[in-house]
Design a protein around this motif. Sequence first.
Motif, PDB file in Angstrom:
ATOM      1  N   SER A  31       0.782  -1.125  -0.096  1.00 15.48           N
ATOM      2  CA  SER A  31      -0.055   0.047  -0.004  1.00 15.48           C
ATOM      3  C   SER A  31       1.052   1.281   0.024  1.00 15.48           C
ATOM      4  O   SER A  31       2.052   1.474   0.743  1.00 15.48           O
ATOM      5  CB  SER A  31      -0.995  -0.063   1.112  1.00 15.48           C
ATOM      6  N   SER A  33       0.407   5.566   0.011  1.00 17.05           N
ATOM      7  CA  SER A  33      -0.333   6.757   0.411  1.00 17.05           C
ATOM      8  C   SER A  33       0.526   7.842  -0.174  1.00 17.05           C
ATOM      9  O   SER A  33       1.648   8.070   0.093  1.00 17.05           O
ATOM     10  CB  SER A  33      -1.089   6.844   1.595  1.00 17.05           C
ATOM     11  N   GLU A  48      -4.366   6.757  -2.219  1.00 18.37           N
ATOM     12  CA  GLU A  48      -3.932   5.615  -1.452  1.00 18.37           C
ATOM     13  C   GLU A  48      -4.075   4.302  -2.503  1.00 18.37           C
ATOM     14  O   GLU A  48      -5.139   4.542  -3.204  1.00 18.37           O
ATOM     15  CB  GLU A  48      -4.527   4.939  -0.320  1.00 18.37           C
ATOM     16  N   ARG A  55      -7.494   3.027  -3.840  1.00 13.87           N
ATOM     17  CA  ARG A  55      -8.533   2.737  -2.496  1.00 13.87           C
ATOM     18  C   ARG A  55      -9.267   4.068  -2.133  1.00 13.87           C
ATOM     19  O   ARG A  55     -10.435   3.961  -1.705  1.00 13.87           O
ATOM     20  CB  ARG A  55      -7.792   1.836  -1.575  1.00 13.87           C
ATOM     21  N   SER A  94       2.722   0.965   3.613  1.00 18.21           N
ATOM     22  CA  SER A  94       2.261  -0.221   4.622  1.00 18.21           C
ATOM     23  C   SER A  94       2.046  -1.461   3.951  1.00 18.21           C
ATOM     24  O   SER A  94       1.982  -1.469   2.867  1.00 18.21           O
ATOM     25  CB  SER A  94       1.057   0.499   5.300  1.00 18.21           C
ATOM     26  N   GLY A  96      -0.804  -3.103   3.913  1.00 18.49           N
ATOM     27  CA  GLY A  96      -1.974  -3.142   3.246  1.00 18.49           C
ATOM     28  C   GLY A  96      -3.227  -3.289   4.209  1.00 18.49           C
ATOM     29  O   GLY A  96      -3.060  -3.613   5.274  1.00 18.49           O
ATOM     30  N   PHE A 100      -7.325  -4.158  10.938  1.00 20.01           N
ATOM     31  CA  PHE A 100      -7.049  -2.902  11.700  1.00 20.01           C
ATOM     32  C   PHE A 100      -6.044  -1.937  10.983  1.00 20.01           C
ATOM     33  O   PHE A 100      -5.800  -2.525   9.715  1.00 20.01           O
ATOM     34  CB  PHE A 100      -6.371  -3.099  12.925  1.00 20.01           C
ATOM     35  N   ALA A 101      -6.474  -0.838  11.338  1.00 19.51           N
ATOM     36  CA  ALA A 101      -5.528   0.245  10.711  1.00 19.51           C
ATOM     37  C   ALA A 101      -4.094   0.012  10.576  1.00 19.51           C
ATOM     38  O   ALA A 101      -3.538  -0.871  11.531  1.00 19.51           O
ATOM     39  CB  ALA A 101      -5.664   1.573  11.240  1.00 19.51           C
ATOM     40  N   ASP A 102      -3.311   0.171   9.458  1.00 23.54           N
ATOM     41  CA  ASP A 102      -2.021  -0.393   9.165  1.00 23.54           C
ATOM     42  C   ASP A 102      -0.917   0.745   9.592  1.00 23.54           C
ATOM     43  O   ASP A 102      -1.369   2.070   9.111  1.00 23.54           O
ATOM     44  CB  ASP A 102      -2.008  -0.497   7.770  1.00 23.54           C
ATOM     45  N   THR A 103       0.088   0.520  10.258  1.00 24.25           N
ATOM     46  CA  THR A 103       1.215   1.695  10.176  1.00 24.25           C
ATOM     47  C   THR A 103       1.688   1.941   9.253  1.00 24.25           C
ATOM     48  O   THR A 103       2.186   1.166   8.267  1.00 24.25           O
ATOM     49  CB  THR A 103       2.310   0.993  11.278  1.00 24.25           C
ATOM     50  N   GLN A 104       2.056   3.462   8.858  1.00 25.49           N
ATOM     51  CA  GLN A 104       2.442   3.983   7.868  1.00 25.49           C
ATOM     52  C   GLN A 104       3.749   4.547   8.035  1.00 25.49           C
ATOM     53  O   GLN A 104       3.998   5.316   8.879  1.00 25.49           O
ATOM     54  CB  GLN A 104       1.349   5.014   7.109  1.00 25.49           C
TER      55      GLN A 104
ATOM     56  N   TYR B  32      -7.053   3.662  15.396  1.00 23.87           N
ATOM     57  CA  TYR B  32      -5.686   3.819  15.348  1.00 23.87           C
ATOM     58  C   TYR B  32      -5.062   5.396  15.614  1.00 23.87           C
ATOM     59  O   TYR B  32      -5.505   6.248  15.002  1.00 23.87           O
ATOM     60  CB  TYR B  32      -4.832   3.440  14.403  1.00 23.87           C
ATOM     61  N   TYR B  36       3.817  10.910  15.222  1.00 23.15           N
ATOM     62  CA  TYR B  36       4.971  11.098  14.412  1.00 23.15           C
ATOM     63  C   TYR B  36       5.740  12.329  14.857  1.00 23.15           C
ATOM     64  O   TYR B  36       5.206  13.381  15.173  1.00 23.15           O
ATOM     65  CB  TYR B  36       4.364  11.534  12.821  1.00 23.15           C
ATOM     66  N   THR B  94      -8.446   5.383  10.531  1.00 23.90           N
ATOM     67  CA  THR B  94      -9.406   4.216  10.335  1.00 23.90           C
ATOM     68  C   THR B  94      -8.813   2.811   9.657  1.00 23.90           C
ATOM     69  O   THR B  94      -7.632   3.098   9.516  1.00 23.90           O
ATOM     70  CB  THR B  94     -10.980   4.353   9.622  1.00 23.90           C
TER      71      THR B  94
END
Lengths: 115, 111
Positions: A31, A33, A48, A55, A94, A96, A100-104, B32, B36, B94
């Motif tokens: 992924s 963004s 993204e 998406r 990240s 993808g 749950f929300a994904d760490t970027q 989440y 940063y 989200t």
Amino acid sequence: KAGVTQTPRYLIKTRGQQVTLSCSPISGHRSVSWYQQTPGQGLQFLFEYFSETQRNKGNFPGRFSGRQFSNSRSEMNVSTLELGDSALYLCASSFGPGDFADTQYFGPGTRLTVL
Amino acid sequence: QQQVKQSPQSLIVQKGGISIINCAYENTAFDYFPWYQQFPGKGPALLIAIRPDVSEKKEGRFTISFNKSAKQFSLHIMDSQPGDSATYFCATQTGANNLFFGTGTRLTVIP
């Protein structure tokens, strides 16, 4: 493991031109963004991409577009540049979508100056 | 519409002191909450993050406190050091990879 890389790091363009920025995500991340950072508006989400498909899209005009390749690398294009497009353009990668929300993780950015 | 409100805008702390930055959000769909850290000329770097099922997370000198009912979360930097001088952004997210950032806090730690 190498981080997110962005090229070029700096760009100077004139109004009306178009520009293409490139982003290579962390290996294994699918992924990508894009964000715009300006002193006035802060950090704003552009769009993204995951599996070569957009998406999500932020609230930016159609002059801002992007794409993603099969190797997850992504490009962002801005057409008909305006002075207000001067900004730091950041790419984040990240793994993808998941439950749950994904760490970027962010790259160093491309500093675009429009004259 | 600002999805995340961050304060203060700037903060000056003595070396060894505690730095506290606060954020508030409205959308309960956020699940989440990352912080940063950004140095001049660099991209934002993930410092610490929390999910809403816990009220506190600590990593070294950095602690996130999370109050789900108040829809607020904060970053505490203990024993602040001059090397911590940077701009800090809270964010919310989200399941979609769309981070909503706060406006940033410029922290200056005086030796």
